[in-house]
Each structure stands twice: as structure tokens, then as C-alpha cells.
Design a protein around this motif. Structure first.
Motif, PDB file in Angstrom:
ATOM      1  N   GLY A  20      11.172 -27.360  -3.711  1.00 19.33           N
ATOM      2  CA  GLY A  20      12.370 -26.531  -3.669  1.00 19.33           C
ATOM      3  C   GLY A  20      12.171 -25.391  -2.692  1.00 19.33           C
ATOM      4  O   GLY A  20      11.848 -25.604  -1.519  1.00 19.33           O
ATOM      5  N   ALA A  21      12.306 -24.163  -3.173  1.00 18.36           N
ATOM      6  CA  ALA A  21      12.153 -22.997  -2.304  1.00 18.36           C
ATOM      7  C   ALA A  21      10.735 -22.448  -2.311  1.00 18.36           C
ATOM      8  O   ALA A  21      10.470 -21.424  -1.682  1.00 18.36           O
ATOM      9  CB  ALA A  21      13.122 -21.899  -2.738  1.00 18.36           C
ATOM     10  N   ALA A  22       9.818 -23.130  -2.973  1.00 18.29           N
ATOM     11  CA  ALA A  22       8.442 -22.634  -3.102  1.00 18.29           C
ATOM     12  C   ALA A  22       7.484 -23.407  -2.197  1.00 18.29           C
ATOM     13  O   ALA A  22       7.436 -24.644  -2.234  1.00 18.29           O
ATOM     14  CB  ALA A  22       7.976 -22.729  -4.547  1.00 18.29           C
ATOM     15  N   LEU A  23       6.736 -22.684  -1.397  1.00 18.42           N
ATOM     16  CA  LEU A  23       5.682 -23.283  -0.585  1.00 18.42           C
ATOM     17  C   LEU A  23       4.451 -23.451  -1.479  1.00 18.42           C
ATOM     18  O   LEU A  23       3.898 -22.463  -1.962  1.00 18.42           O
ATOM     19  CB  LEU A  23       5.356 -22.380   0.608  1.00 18.42           C
ATOM     20  CG  LEU A  23       4.193 -22.827   1.499  1.00 18.42           C
ATOM     21  CD1 LEU A  23       4.536 -24.119   2.227  1.00 18.42           C
ATOM     22  CD2 LEU A  23       3.840 -21.729   2.505  1.00 18.42           C
ATOM     23  N   ILE A  24       4.017 -24.689  -1.692  1.00 16.88           N
ATOM     24  CA  ILE A  24       2.929 -24.901  -2.642  1.00 16.88           C
ATOM     25  C   ILE A  24       1.676 -25.504  -1.987  1.00 16.88           C
ATOM     26  O   ILE A  24       0.698 -25.800  -2.680  1.00 16.88           O
ATOM     27  CB  ILE A  24       3.390 -25.745  -3.846  1.00 16.88           C
ATOM     28  CG1 ILE A  24       4.078 -27.049  -3.426  1.00 16.88           C
ATOM     29  CG2 ILE A  24       4.349 -24.935  -4.694  1.00 16.88           C
ATOM     30  CD1 ILE A  24       3.159 -28.174  -3.193  1.00 16.88           C
ATOM     31  N   GLY A  25       1.680 -25.637  -0.671  1.00 16.94           N
ATOM     32  CA  GLY A  25       0.488 -26.118   0.014  1.00 16.94           C
ATOM     33  C   GLY A  25       0.769 -26.328   1.484  1.00 16.94           C
ATOM     34  O   GLY A  25       1.928 -26.383   1.909  1.00 16.94           O
ATOM     35  N   GLY A  26      -0.293 -26.427   2.264  1.00 19.07           N
ATOM     36  CA  GLY A  26      -0.105 -26.678   3.683  1.00 19.07           C
ATOM     37  C   GLY A  26      -1.360 -26.416   4.483  1.00 19.07           C
ATOM     38  O   GLY A  26      -2.430 -26.134   3.928  1.00 19.07           O
ATOM     39  N   LEU A  27      -1.217 -26.508   5.782  1.00 17.98           N
ATOM     40  CA  LEU A  27      -2.329 -26.296   6.702  1.00 17.98           C
ATOM     41  C   LEU A  27      -1.786 -25.781   8.018  1.00 17.98           C
ATOM     42  O   LEU A  27      -0.589 -25.863   8.296  1.00 17.98           O
ATOM     43  CB  LEU A  27      -3.112 -27.596   6.907  1.00 17.98           C
ATOM     44  CG  LEU A  27      -2.345 -28.825   7.411  1.00 17.98           C
ATOM     45  CD1 LEU A  27      -2.196 -28.840   8.934  1.00 17.98           C
ATOM     46  CD2 LEU A  27      -3.029 -30.109   6.952  1.00 17.98           C
ATOM     47  N   LEU A  77       7.679 -33.699  -3.216  1.00 20.87           N
ATOM     48  CA  LEU A  77       7.498 -32.575  -2.298  1.00 20.87           C
ATOM     49  C   LEU A  77       8.178 -32.869  -0.966  1.00 20.87           C
ATOM     50  O   LEU A  77       8.178 -34.008  -0.478  1.00 20.87           O
ATOM     51  CB  LEU A  77       6.013 -32.312  -2.065  1.00 20.87           C
ATOM     52  CG  LEU A  77       5.188 -31.898  -3.274  1.00 20.87           C
ATOM     53  CD1 LEU A  77       3.716 -31.747  -2.881  1.00 20.87           C
ATOM     54  CD2 LEU A  77       5.721 -30.602  -3.880  1.00 20.87           C
ATOM     55  N   GLU A  78       8.740 -31.836  -0.373  1.00 22.05           N
ATOM     56  CA  GLU A  78       9.324 -31.952   0.967  1.00 22.05           C
ATOM     57  C   GLU A  78       8.294 -31.455   1.977  1.00 22.05           C
ATOM     58  O   GLU A  78       7.785 -30.343   1.851  1.00 22.05           O
ATOM     59  CB  GLU A  78      10.598 -31.126   1.071  1.00 22.05           C
ATOM     60  CG  GLU A  78      11.261 -31.226   2.444  1.00 22.05           C
ATOM     61  CD  GLU A  78      12.481 -30.336   2.571  1.00 22.05           C
ATOM     62  OE1 GLU A  78      13.072 -30.334   3.672  1.00 22.05           O
ATOM     63  OE2 GLU A  78      12.830 -29.643   1.601  1.00 22.05           O
ATOM     64  N   VAL A  79       7.972 -32.283   2.952  1.00 27.49           N
ATOM     65  CA  VAL A  79       7.003 -31.906   3.977  1.00 27.49           C
ATOM     66  C   VAL A  79       7.759 -31.450   5.220  1.00 27.49           C
ATOM     67  O   VAL A  79       8.597 -32.181   5.757  1.00 27.49           O
ATOM     68  CB  VAL A  79       6.060 -33.083   4.315  1.00 27.49           C
ATOM     69  CG1 VAL A  79       5.065 -32.661   5.400  1.00 27.49           C
ATOM     70  CG2 VAL A  79       5.317 -33.553   3.069  1.00 27.49           C
ATOM     71  N   ARG A  80       7.465 -30.229   5.638  1.00 31.79           N
ATOM     72  CA  ARG A  80       8.126 -29.646   6.809  1.00 31.79           C
ATOM     73  C   ARG A  80       7.074 -29.209   7.824  1.00 31.79           C
ATOM     74  O   ARG A  80       5.896 -29.050   7.493  1.00 31.79           O
ATOM     75  CB  ARG A  80       8.955 -28.424   6.408  1.00 31.79           C
ATOM     76  CG  ARG A  80       9.942 -28.636   5.281  1.00 31.79           C
ATOM     77  CD  ARG A  80      10.639 -27.325   4.952  1.00 31.79           C
ATOM     78  NE  ARG A  80      11.397 -27.384   3.698  1.00 31.79           N
ATOM     79  CZ  ARG A  80      11.899 -26.317   3.090  1.00 31.79           C
ATOM     80  NH1 ARG A  80      11.735 -25.101   3.636  1.00 31.79           N
ATOM     81  NH2 ARG A  80      12.567 -26.431   1.961  1.00 31.79           N
ATOM     82  N   VAL A  81       7.525 -28.981   9.035  1.00 30.32           N
ATOM     83  CA  VAL A  81       6.644 -28.522  10.117  1.00 30.32           C
ATOM     84  C   VAL A  81       7.215 -27.234  10.703  1.00 30.32           C
ATOM     85  O   VAL A  81       8.408 -27.163  11.039  1.00 30.32           O
ATOM     86  CB  VAL A  81       6.510 -29.592  11.226  1.00 30.32           C
ATOM     87  CG1 VAL A  81       5.693 -29.056  12.403  1.00 30.32           C
ATOM     88  CG2 VAL A  81       5.858 -30.856  10.669  1.00 30.32           C
ATOM     89  N   ASP A  82       6.372 -26.210  10.767  1.00 25.99           N
ATOM     90  CA  ASP A  82       6.704 -24.969  11.488  1.00 25.99           C
ATOM     91  C   ASP A  82       7.914 -24.223  10.937  1.00 25.99           C
ATOM     92  O   ASP A  82       8.639 -23.569  11.694  1.00 25.99           O
ATOM     93  CB  ASP A  82       6.933 -25.265  12.982  1.00 25.99           C
ATOM     94  CG  ASP A  82       5.637 -25.573  13.718  1.00 25.99           C
ATOM     95  OD1 ASP A  82       4.562 -25.396  13.128  1.00 25.99           O
ATOM     96  OD2 ASP A  82       5.715 -25.999  14.886  1.00 25.99           O
ATOM     97  N   THR A  83       8.146 -24.290   9.629  1.00 24.99           N
ATOM     98  CA  THR A  83       9.285 -23.541   9.103  1.00 24.99           C
ATOM     99  C   THR A  83       8.876 -22.178   8.538  1.00 24.99           C
ATOM    100  O   THR A  83       9.720 -21.287   8.432  1.00 24.99           O
ATOM    101  CB  THR A  83      10.031 -24.335   8.006  1.00 24.99           C
ATOM    102  OG1 THR A  83       9.143 -24.572   6.911  1.00 24.99           O
ATOM    103  CG2 THR A  83      10.544 -25.649   8.565  1.00 24.99           C
ATOM    104  N   ASP A  84       7.587 -22.009   8.171  1.00 25.05           N
ATOM    105  CA  ASP A  84       7.142 -20.692   7.699  1.00 25.05           C
ATOM    106  C   ASP A  84       5.639 -20.540   7.949  1.00 25.05           C
ATOM    107  O   ASP A  84       4.844 -20.457   7.011  1.00 25.05           O
ATOM    108  CB  ASP A  84       7.463 -20.499   6.219  1.00 25.05           C
ATOM    109  CG  ASP A  84       7.462 -19.022   5.815  1.00 25.05           C
ATOM    110  OD1 ASP A  84       6.778 -18.229   6.504  1.00 25.05           O
ATOM    111  OD2 ASP A  84       8.137 -18.668   4.840  1.00 25.05           O
ATOM    112  N   PHE A  85       5.281 -20.494   9.222  1.00 18.21           N
ATOM    113  CA  PHE A  85       3.868 -20.375   9.594  1.00 18.21           C
ATOM    114  C   PHE A  85       3.205 -19.143   8.980  1.00 18.21           C
ATOM    115  O   PHE A  85       2.097 -19.246   8.440  1.00 18.21           O
ATOM    116  CB  PHE A  85       3.740 -20.352  11.117  1.00 18.21           C
ATOM    117  CG  PHE A  85       2.315 -20.342  11.608  1.00 18.21           C
ATOM    118  CD1 PHE A  85       1.680 -21.522  11.939  1.00 18.21           C
ATOM    119  CD2 PHE A  85       1.615 -19.148  11.763  1.00 18.21           C
ATOM    120  CE1 PHE A  85       0.363 -21.517  12.396  1.00 18.21           C
ATOM    121  CE2 PHE A  85       0.308 -19.127  12.208  1.00 18.21           C
ATOM    122  CZ  PHE A  85      -0.322 -20.327  12.532  1.00 18.21           C
ATOM    123  N   PRO A  86       3.834 -17.970   9.032  1.00 15.08           N
ATOM    124  CA  PRO A  86       3.166 -16.786   8.450  1.00 15.08           C
ATOM    125  C   PRO A  86       2.813 -16.962   6.983  1.00 15.08           C
ATOM    126  O   PRO A  86       1.763 -16.506   6.522  1.00 15.08           O
ATOM    127  CB  PRO A  86       4.193 -15.673   8.658  1.00 15.08           C
ATOM    128  CG  PRO A  86       4.978 -16.108   9.849  1.00 15.08           C
ATOM    129  CD  PRO A  86       5.092 -17.597   9.702  1.00 15.08           C
TER     130      PRO A  86
END
Length: 201
Positions: free
Chosen positions: A93-100, A41-50
Motif C-alpha cells: 500500500g502506502a508503506a515502504l517495507i523493503g528495498g535496495l 507487494l508492489e515493486v517500484r523503481v526510483d519512486t522514493d530513493f531517499p
């Protein structure tokens, strides 16, 4: 908070006890540590908050309602656009599969909600959150309420008086938000998550 997804009203809550995840005593279970270290998984910050807050608000099989209504989604998205709210995201990939997501004031981070569409994705995001808070000079992670899920990470129930004592100096800090948002490997996330704030800052 809202009573339900369809409610337009908000309820203000100030609990007598507050759930705090100590940044200098954060516990990473062994199996989760292996996942954080080896995940694709790629961990990103603030790329798709909505999309993150929408994921947290979504109705799923075991949850037929949510406290995140549309006014809350709009309010927190506005905070994000002003730089006061942030998301930690797990992407396949292009799918957001989790976050907070949560709100930042000074060196305090107020975690609001998390979601997952794949096993451990939200936990990976939490480890990365703690690592980034340590790396950038935060001193308080407010998780609101103690629950069984968060007990594995050493969350503590702080009485309001002690909570306020920890909150005040945290609000006066100026964390390095560039360091908070910078890329981080899984191994680095474990290293920062497991060390004290005095070592990390």
C-alpha cells in the motif's frame, strides 16, 4: 564507507576480492520463487530513493551501528537526482517495507545496501533487480562483499584482476533504462532473473 553512523569521515576501500552476483547464473531458492510469484507487494523503481537509503541506514534491533553516515546519504541522494543511482522498492500500500539501492555506470550496477521490514521483502527486491538488469542489457552486478546471506544467490568472490576484466566491457555498455524501470510481474521477474544476459538482451 563510514566507521559509524555519527562519523563525518569517509573511508575508501578497494578489496582484494570482490563479490559479484553473476547475472547469467543467478539462483532463486524455491521458497523465494514462490514468494516472488505470488506476493501482493508492489515493486517500484526510483519512486522514493531517499526513503530507501534511510531504511538502509536505520538502526534496528540487531544492528546498533551502520556504515551509512549522513555524508554518504547526501552523496548518494545527489547521485540519484543526477540519474546515476537507483532504488528498487517493495511497497505494501502506502508503506515502504523493503528495498535496495545502488549506482549505475554503463552496464554495471554497484549494489550498495538493502533493508527489509517484512520477511523476504529485500530478497524480492533483489530478484527484481537482477531481472531488470538482464532485461535492460547490464552485464555486471557488483555486490561488494560475499556474505552468508548472498551465498544462496550464487555470489562469487572475484580476485581484483578478474573483476577489472569484467568491469571494463560492462562500463562501455548502454543499457535500456526505460526497460529497467518499466513495470514487471513476479512471474516475469523470475523468467528474466533465471535467464542469461545474452537471452535477455
Amino acid at each position: 564507507m563510514a566507521d559509524s553512523r555519527d562519523s563525518e569521515d569517509l573511508v575508501m576501500v578497494r578489496p582484494h576480492f570482490r563479490g559479484i552476483i553473476p547475472l547469467d547464473r543467478f539462483h532463486v531458492p524455491t521458497r523465494l520463487a514462490r514468494t516472488v510469484r505470488t506476493t501482493d507487494l508492489e515493486v517500484r523503481v526510483d519512486t522514493d530513493f531517499p526513503q530507501v537509503i534511510a531504511g538502509c541506514a536505520a538502526l534496528i534491533r540487531d544492528r546498533w551501528d551502520t556504515w551509512i553516515n549522513r555524508p554518504i546519504q547526501k552523496a548518494y541522494t545527489d547521485l540519484y537526482e543526477r540519474g546515476h543511482a537507483h532504488s528498487v522498492e517493495c511497497w505494501a500500500g502506502a508503506a515502504l517495507i523493503g528495498g535496495l539501492y545502488g549506482v549505475q555506470i554503463g552496464g554495471a550496477f554497484f549494489g550498495e545496501s538493502m533493508f527489509t521490514r517484512q520477511r523476504d521483502a529485500s530478497k524480492v527486491a533483489l530478484v527484481h533487480l537482477v531481472a531488470r538488469l538482464n532485461r535492460s542489457g547490464f552485464s555486471l552486478l557488483d555486490a561488494q562483499f560475499v556474505n552468508d546471506h548472498l551465498k544462496q544467490f550464487n555470489i562469487v568472490d572475484a580476485p581484483h584482476r578478474l573483476y577489472m576484466r569484467a568491469l571494463q566491457p560492462a562500463l562501455e555498455r548502454t543499457p535500456d533504462m526505460a526497460a529497467f524501470k518499466a513495470e514487471m510481474t513476479g512471474q516475469k521477474a523470475l523468467d528474466y532473473a533465471r535467464q542469461s544476459t545474452s537471452q535477455a538482451s
